[in-house]
Design a protein around this motif. Structure first.
Motif: not given
Length: 393
Positions: A9-10, A139-141, A148-152, A155-157
């Motif tokens: 999770a990120h 607020p947190i996403s 890690k890469m895909v999780a980050k 989060t951006d998406e």
């Protein structure tokens, strides 16, 4: 034999500095707010989503930002509050997470691999996010994925203030439609090269033979191809094992001269602060250590607002020394340690008078890099020739 399914999770606090400012000043809610340096020479640290609609972005010169969004409210920032809220969120995560990494002042990775035997990792992360929001008001996403890469990127998406789970096996499909500069490390130059090759999306990148990418882009071509397949092997670095930067001197002769001891303390604090900046880190805790001739060793540490500056660390180190030192006692060893290290992409703009001071530190560090770490020292740290030269312990 294949290991257990990875779950990473990120979590990322949305527009963290702006969110903190809005909590402390609710009248800012719903308005175009920019946190950063002065209107003349400053840069944007972060901004509210209302300001982003006008094209304002992090790292943008403040002059440009104010032209794009002239009605924006400019806030200098309250670094002590950012440190306080960051620690608060860290404590909530530390109390629940089996293994987590504090990637920066407002960003965390949690490794939930193997925990799916006991609970649903997705629901667990949703519950954690709810607790952080309810407790702190921030607020947190989050993004949840197999690495890690895909999780980050997830989060951006998911931003602003959302969450997204990329199911194991769906990494490539998730990445496919996204632009190639979603990958960290794809700056303007590399992005332009990829576009010239007709590569605009991650799917186009994944369909390009790795040998061709390697031929044109070198090693980064192979790395990018691997990323485009959704493959990433980075591990979550446990936060409790977070590295510290320290230095200590064992004197050839025991020392009682307080002026000498303080000059040594200043010199050592400068040294660890320089190393901190070279590592691109901020420190949230400083400790001073004293050892007496009978080998009694005492140390004291204090949590501070995240910093990378000598002029903020030195007074705290001196204060800790005075609180620790048994007056008149000779000292055998003196040490300084910086810990609770974290990074921030725009760490410089966390600070007041950011431009002048950061330019000064960059200039000083550039001289040290070229001519050696002792090329520039504060006046009180320059010893007269007859003084002992302490050996490093």
């Amino acid at each position: 034999m294949q290991g257990p399914q990875r779950y990473i999770a990120h979590l990322d606090l949305d527009s963290f500095f702006v969110s903190v400012e809005m909590l402390n000043n609710p009248s800012l809610k719903g308005k175009a707010v920019i946190v950063g340096g002065s209107a003349d020479r400053g840069v944007v640290t972060t901004c509210s989503y209302e300001a982003r609609k006008y094209g304002v972005r992090s790292a943008m010169p403040m002059k440009t930002a104010m032209k794009l969004c002239p009605h924006a409210i400019l806030v200098k920032g309250t670094r002590g509050e950012y440190s306080r809220y960051s620690r608060w969120v860290t404590e909530i995560i530390a109390a629940k997470a089996p293994l987590f990494e504090k990637a920066s002042i407002d960003e965390f990775f949690i490794d939930l691999t193997g925990m799916d035997k006991f609970f649903d990792p997705y629901q667990w992360t949703i519950d954690l996010r709810n607790e952080i929001m309810e407790t702190t008001g921030l607020p947190i996403s989050f993004g949840l994925a197999s690495n890690k890469m895909v999780a980050k990127i997830a989060t951006d998406e998911a931003k602003p203030n959302g969450f997204l789970f990329v199911q194991p096996g769906m990494e490539k499909e998730f990445l496919a439609p996204l632009p190639v500069n979603k990958f960290s490390g794809v700056g303007e130059s590399l992005h332009s090269k990829l576009n010239q090759m007709g590569i605009y999306t991650i799917q186009q990148l994944s369909n390009t033979p790795m040998t061709l990418l390697e031929k044109i882009l070198g090693k980064s071509g192979a790395d990018l191809w691997k990323k485009s397949q959704g493959i990433h092997e980075g591990i979550v670095q446990p936060y409790h094992e977070s590295k510290s930067i320290s230095t200590e001197n064992t004197f050839e002769e025991n020392k009682t001269d307080v002026a000498f001891l303080l000059s040594e303390l200043v010199r050592m604090t400068e040294k660890v602060a320089y190393e901190l900046r070279q590592d691109g880190k901020l420190a949230g805790c400083i400790a001073v250590k004293i050892r007496y001739p009978n080998f009694d060793t005492t140390s004291k540490q204090i949590a501070i607002s995240y910093t990378l500056r000598d002029d903020e660390l030195i007074p705290v180190a001196i204060d800790l020394f005075h609180k620790l030192y048994q007056k008149g006692q000779p000292i055998r060893l003196l040490g300084v340690r910086l810990s609770e290290l974290t990074s921030h992409k725009l760490q410089g703009s966390l600070f007041d008078e950011t431009d002048k001071k950061d330019d000064l530190y960059k200039a000083i560090d550039a001289v040290k890099n070229k001519f050696g770490k002792t090329a520039l020292q504060k006046a009180r740290t320059v010893k007269s020739p007859e003084k002992d030269n302490p050996t490093k312990g």
